[in-house]
Design an enzyme around this catalytic site. Sequence first.
Site: not given
Length: 232
Positions: A82-83, A86, A89, A149, A151, A163-164, A180
């Site tokens: 992913r883009g 760090v 989760h 976030a 990515g 997403f998270a 991030c």
Amino acid sequence: MNRSITSHSRYCLLYNLGLMPYIDALEWQRSLLQERIKNPNLEDVLILLEHPPVYTLGQGATPEFLKFDLDNNTYSVYIVERGGEVTYHCPGQLVGYPILNLQRYRQDLHWYLRQLEEVLIRALARYGLEGERITGFTGVWVQGRKVAAIGIKVSRWITMHGFALNVCPDMTGFERIVPCGISDKPVGCLAELIPGITCDEVRANIAQSFAEVFDVELVTADPHGNLPTIKV
């Protein structure tokens, strides 16, 4: 489960799951993506779940944003496609992985990122919270704290990662990183503003907002591979 969508309806399979190891979810996403590259007529997918504690770094992420030794630590860490930089989760954080064929929507990655933000902003609004964007960054903030976030990875216009949303996680895990790569904007969670909130109740709001933003009909799918049966 290879039921193809018709030309008259846009379905999206919803997998509403519990706690899943990050590597299992990653391999599942990769498999779903490859299946859809081979057969673009397969339905889109939205996976909602939580992960055990894990750190992930996007391609080209900056190791200096880790506050521990990447080569000598006791944490679960993955460098993925992913883009972004760090992120962390853990249980209490609701993670969404859309596997979408953007040829059905718009072949525009910036548009897609803004749509994911819109999903989260609408879900927050259902709790009376004003989700905000910050120019030059990706994600969603509430009262100056980053609560979500984003990515992504896109191959042949098929998406993965996602997403998270920090609902009610143990926030101490974020202390070991610069989330991030943003050092001057703190992270936060919904539980700080809505005591007692849980991922289970947020799931339905995320799903409803996703259906609205992407104009799809969500169909609850059986993770064991049976045909979907319950429409949301």
